[in-house]
Design a protein around this motif. Structure first.
Motif, PDB file in Angstrom:
ATOM      1  N   ASN A 168       0.767  -1.060  -0.223  1.00 41.07           N
ATOM      2  CA  ASN A 168      -0.049  -0.032  -0.082  1.00 41.07           C
ATOM      3  C   ASN A 168       0.827   1.153  -0.085  1.00 41.07           C
ATOM      4  OD1 ASN A 168      -2.906  -0.813  -0.074  1.00 41.07           O
ATOM      5  ND2 ASN A 168      -2.282  -2.161   1.713  1.00 41.07           N
ATOM      6  N   SER A 169       2.020   1.211  -0.442  1.00 46.14           N
ATOM      7  CA  SER A 169       3.128   2.176  -0.333  1.00 46.14           C
ATOM      8  C   SER A 169       4.436   2.061  -0.952  1.00 46.14           C
ATOM      9  CB  SER A 169       3.092   3.072   1.054  1.00 46.14           C
ATOM     10  OG  SER A 169       4.004   2.271   1.963  1.00 46.14           O
ATOM     11  N   LEU A 170       5.080   2.689  -1.401  1.00 41.93           N
ATOM     12  CA  LEU A 170       6.311   2.197  -1.895  1.00 41.93           C
ATOM     13  C   LEU A 170       7.154   2.148  -0.771  1.00 41.93           C
ATOM     14  CD1 LEU A 170       7.725   5.219  -4.402  1.00 41.93           C
ATOM     15  CD2 LEU A 170       6.947   2.783  -4.869  1.00 41.93           C
ATOM     16  N   GLU A 171       7.162   2.573   0.527  1.00 41.51           N
ATOM     17  CA  GLU A 171       7.897   2.480   1.414  1.00 41.51           C
ATOM     18  C   GLU A 171       7.751   0.970   1.956  1.00 41.51           C
ATOM     19  OE1 GLU A 171       5.900   5.100   1.552  1.00 41.51           O
ATOM     20  OE2 GLU A 171       7.683   6.262   1.048  1.00 41.51           O
ATOM     21  N   GLU A 172       6.324   0.144   1.775  1.00 40.78           N
ATOM     22  CA  GLU A 172       6.155  -1.121   2.329  1.00 40.78           C
ATOM     23  C   GLU A 172       6.803  -1.926   1.355  1.00 40.78           C
ATOM     24  OE1 GLU A 172       2.143  -1.239   2.959  1.00 40.78           O
ATOM     25  OE2 GLU A 172       2.142  -3.371   2.581  1.00 40.78           O
ATOM     26  N   PHE A 173       6.981  -1.565  -0.038  1.00 36.44           N
ATOM     27  CA  PHE A 173       7.602  -2.444  -1.031  1.00 36.44           C
ATOM     28  C   PHE A 173       9.206  -2.528  -0.676  1.00 36.44           C
ATOM     29  CE2 PHE A 173       9.853  -3.020  -5.021  1.00 36.44           C
ATOM     30  CZ  PHE A 173       9.577  -4.386  -5.258  1.00 36.44           C
ATOM     31  N   ASN A 174       9.625  -1.159  -0.681  1.00 37.00           N
ATOM     32  CA  ASN A 174      11.051  -1.033  -0.272  1.00 37.00           C
ATOM     33  C   ASN A 174      11.728  -1.977   0.781  1.00 37.00           C
ATOM     34  OD1 ASN A 174      13.351   0.416  -1.068  1.00 37.00           O
ATOM     35  ND2 ASN A 174      12.984   1.946   0.399  1.00 37.00           N
ATOM     36  N   SER A 175      10.735  -1.947   1.971  1.00 37.71           N
ATOM     37  CA  SER A 175      10.862  -2.803   2.953  1.00 37.71           C
ATOM     38  C   SER A 175      11.538  -4.078   2.769  1.00 37.71           C
ATOM     39  CB  SER A 175      10.536  -2.325   4.157  1.00 37.71           C
ATOM     40  OG  SER A 175       9.121  -2.982   4.016  1.00 37.71           O
ATOM     41  N   ILE A 176      10.999  -4.701   1.623  1.00 40.05           N
ATOM     42  CA  ILE A 176      11.078  -6.354   1.509  1.00 40.05           C
ATOM     43  C   ILE A 176      11.817  -6.515   0.301  1.00 40.05           C
ATOM     44  CG2 ILE A 176       9.009  -6.789   2.818  1.00 40.05           C
ATOM     45  CD1 ILE A 176       9.173  -7.034  -0.976  1.00 40.05           C
ATOM     46  N   LYS A 177      12.229  -5.441  -0.507  1.00 39.39           N
ATOM     47  CA  LYS A 177      12.618  -5.604  -1.961  1.00 39.39           C
ATOM     48  C   LYS A 177      14.179  -6.434  -1.871  1.00 39.39           C
ATOM     49  CE  LYS A 177      14.979  -1.430  -2.986  1.00 39.39           C
ATOM     50  NZ  LYS A 177      14.721  -0.218  -3.814  1.00 39.39           N
ATOM     51  N   HIS A 178      14.599  -6.588  -0.842  1.00 42.53           N
ATOM     52  CA  HIS A 178      16.163  -7.093  -0.825  1.00 42.53           C
ATOM     53  C   HIS A 178      16.105  -8.577  -1.047  1.00 42.53           C
ATOM     54  CE1 HIS A 178      14.771  -6.388   3.412  1.00 42.53           C
ATOM     55  NE2 HIS A 178      15.438  -7.642   3.464  1.00 42.53           N
ATOM     56  N   ASN A 179      14.715  -9.081  -0.750  1.00 41.12           N
ATOM     57  CA  ASN A 179      14.584 -10.569  -0.547  1.00 41.12           C
ATOM     58  C   ASN A 179      14.112 -10.888  -2.099  1.00 41.12           C
ATOM     59  OD1 ASN A 179      15.057 -11.009   2.059  1.00 41.12           O
ATOM     60  ND2 ASN A 179      12.817 -10.227   2.553  1.00 41.12           N
ATOM     61  N   LEU A 180      13.826 -10.168  -3.002  1.00 44.35           N
ATOM     62  CA  LEU A 180      13.207 -10.392  -4.200  1.00 44.35           C
ATOM     63  C   LEU A 180      14.399 -10.672  -5.490  1.00 44.35           C
ATOM     64  CD1 LEU A 180      10.411  -7.796  -4.679  1.00 44.35           C
ATOM     65  CD2 LEU A 180      10.263 -10.231  -3.818  1.00 44.35           C
ATOM     66  N   PRO A 181      13.935 -11.620  -6.453  1.00 45.33           N
ATOM     67  CA  PRO A 181      14.832 -11.869  -7.414  1.00 45.33           C
ATOM     68  C   PRO A 181      14.848 -10.906  -8.511  1.00 45.33           C
ATOM     69  CG  PRO A 181      12.756 -12.944  -7.622  1.00 45.33           C
ATOM     70  CD  PRO A 181      12.744 -12.495  -6.302  1.00 45.33           C
ATOM     71  N   LYS A 182      15.117 -10.807  -9.902  1.00 49.92           N
ATOM     72  CA  LYS A 182      15.025  -9.793 -10.829  1.00 49.92           C
ATOM     73  C   LYS A 182      13.575  -9.371 -11.061  1.00 49.92           C
ATOM     74  CE  LYS A 182      18.962 -10.861 -13.987  1.00 49.92           C
ATOM     75  NZ  LYS A 182      19.299 -11.452 -15.121  1.00 49.92           N
ATOM     76  N   LEU A 183      13.339  -8.253 -11.505  1.00 47.02           N
ATOM     77  CA  LEU A 183      11.883  -7.907 -11.596  1.00 47.02           C
ATOM     78  C   LEU A 183      11.681  -7.429 -12.981  1.00 47.02           C
ATOM     79  CD1 LEU A 183      11.300  -6.113  -8.311  1.00 47.02           C
ATOM     80  CD2 LEU A 183      10.438  -8.324  -8.675  1.00 47.02           C
ATOM     81  N   SER A 184      10.407  -7.503 -13.432  1.00 47.03           N
ATOM     82  CA  SER A 184      10.005  -6.842 -14.692  1.00 47.03           C
ATOM     83  C   SER A 184       8.904  -6.239 -14.288  1.00 47.03           C
ATOM     84  CB  SER A 184       9.458  -7.898 -15.812  1.00 47.03           C
ATOM     85  OG  SER A 184      10.785  -8.494 -16.154  1.00 47.03           O
ATOM     86  N   PHE A 185       8.891  -4.900 -14.807  1.00 46.22           N
ATOM     87  CA  PHE A 185       7.956  -3.863 -13.988  1.00 46.22           C
ATOM     88  C   PHE A 185       6.930  -3.216 -15.238  1.00 46.22           C
ATOM     89  CE2 PHE A 185       7.985   0.909 -12.918  1.00 46.22           C
ATOM     90  CZ  PHE A 185       6.842   0.805 -12.261  1.00 46.22           C
ATOM     91  N   VAL A 186       5.754  -3.274 -14.689  1.00 43.82           N
ATOM     92  CA  VAL A 186       4.614  -2.776 -15.614  1.00 43.82           C
ATOM     93  C   VAL A 186       4.011  -1.525 -15.111  1.00 43.82           C
ATOM     94  CG1 VAL A 186       2.567  -3.097 -17.076  1.00 43.82           C
ATOM     95  CG2 VAL A 186       4.441  -5.136 -17.076  1.00 43.82           C
ATOM     96  N   PRO A 187       4.435  -0.158 -15.354  1.00 44.02           N
ATOM     97  CA  PRO A 187       3.633   0.821 -14.573  1.00 44.02           C
ATOM     98  C   PRO A 187       2.193   1.086 -15.252  1.00 44.02           C
ATOM     99  CG  PRO A 187       5.589   1.680 -15.792  1.00 44.02           C
ATOM    100  CD  PRO A 187       5.475   0.316 -16.149  1.00 44.02           C
ATOM    101  N   THR A 188       1.447   1.468 -14.686  1.00 41.74           N
ATOM    102  CA  THR A 188       0.005   1.736 -14.976  1.00 41.74           C
ATOM    103  C   THR A 188      -0.668   3.039 -14.022  1.00 41.74           C
ATOM    104  OG1 THR A 188      -1.873   0.450 -13.968  1.00 41.74           O
ATOM    105  CG2 THR A 188      -0.347  -0.733 -15.615  1.00 41.74           C
TER     106      THR A 188
END
Ligand code: AMP
Length: 272
Positions: free
Chosen positions: A5-25
């Motif tokens: 529900n916010s960029l901060e929320e995503f930011n706090s877990i992103k170090h656990n994620l593999p490579k990402l493909s992004f679709v902004p809408t």
């Protein structure tokens, strides 16, 4: 699909994620957006999408207020398509945001009619790229000028992002799918499909391409009920007006209002 529900929320877990493909809408998702998710999935990366109606890119307040919002069905569609992460940035995305000034190319076509629009687009995307750190991004070529400006931005800033352009998805009459189509009546949708028919007609007659010929097409659109911002033939990279179809592919781009709804479309026609 995990929802943040916010960029901060995503930011706090992103170090656990593999490579990402992004679709902004901006939400109110349709088959055009769905096709971008399909393309993002094909990269083999996990897919992250955002839904954010970016006030910075609207120069018409009513257009911003009336922008269609359908969050529940958007979430359903993204989930079905196999999107892995959905970020719903809140207004804190704008806190201390670094303003980006789009280059001169942004003053052509849509930029000439929507001052500051592409500054707003690049400002938000720069922030999203910083936080999401995507390996690939997917943009629709329906918004050709946006695609080009983002591609140039990535090149210029030497960002390590692979940009993928997606073909335009259309309805049976050729009308490019757009979130704003929901604001058109069925009759208007039929009239709106004249835009693509006109582009195809220009392609068919490309050996005669010149400014007088385009003017006849512009007049035709006006007589069909459009208030036309532009109908232009231009170089596919510089966006400078060009009719040199002998040596180069050309971009034929159009933007026109039908009532209160602004529509855009384009077609790249191949050189002779
Ligand atoms: P928007 O939600 O309008 O900001 O669009 C998000 C992304 O979807 C952008 O990259 C658009 O170019 C893309 N897009 C919008 N309409 C279409 C369409 N009909 N076909 C393919 N891509 C589209």
């Amino acid at each position: 699909m995990i929802i943040y529900n916010s960029l901060e929320e995503f930011n706090s877990i992103k170090h656990n994620l593999p490579k990402l493909s992004f679709v902004p809408t901006m939400g109110n998702l349709h088959e055009g957006h769905a096709s971008l998710i399909d393309i993002a999935k094909k990269t083999g990366n996990e897919v992250v999408s955002t839904i954010y109606v970016n006030s910075l890119q609207f120069n018409d307040k009513n257009d911003f207020i009336n922008y269609p919002k359908t969050l529940d069905t958007d979430i359903e569609l993204l989930g079905k398509k196999g999107c892995n992460h959905l970020i719903l940035p809140d207004s804190s995305i704008l806190d201390n945001i670094k303003s980006i000034k789009a280059p001169i190319k942004s003053m052509k076509l849509c930029g000439a009619h929507r001052p500051g629009h592409f500054d707003g687009v690049l400002t938000i995307l720069n922030r999203l790229f910083e936080i999401i750190n995507p390996h690939s991004v997917v943009f629709g070529k329906k918004d050709y000028q946006q695609f080009l400006l983002v591609k140039d931005f990535i090149d210029e800033k030497k960002l390590n992002i692979n940009i993928i352009g997606a073909n335009t998805i259309r309805n049976n009459n050729g009308l490019a799918l757009s979130s704003r189509n929901i604001l058109l009546t069925e009759k208007d949708k039929l009239i709106a499909s004249t835009l693509y028919k006109t582009l195809k007609d220009i392609e068919k007659n490309k050996t005669y391409l010149n400014s007088e010929y385009l003017k006849t097409k512009l007049d035709y659109l006006k007589s069909s009920g459009f208030k036309v911002d532009y109908l232009m033939s231009c170089d596919t990279e510089s966006l400078e007006e060009s009719y040199n179809i002998n040596n180069n592919d050309l971009l034929i781009a159009v933007a026109a209002h039908l009532g209160s709804v602004r529509l855009i479309d384009n077609l790249v026609i191949s050189k002779l």
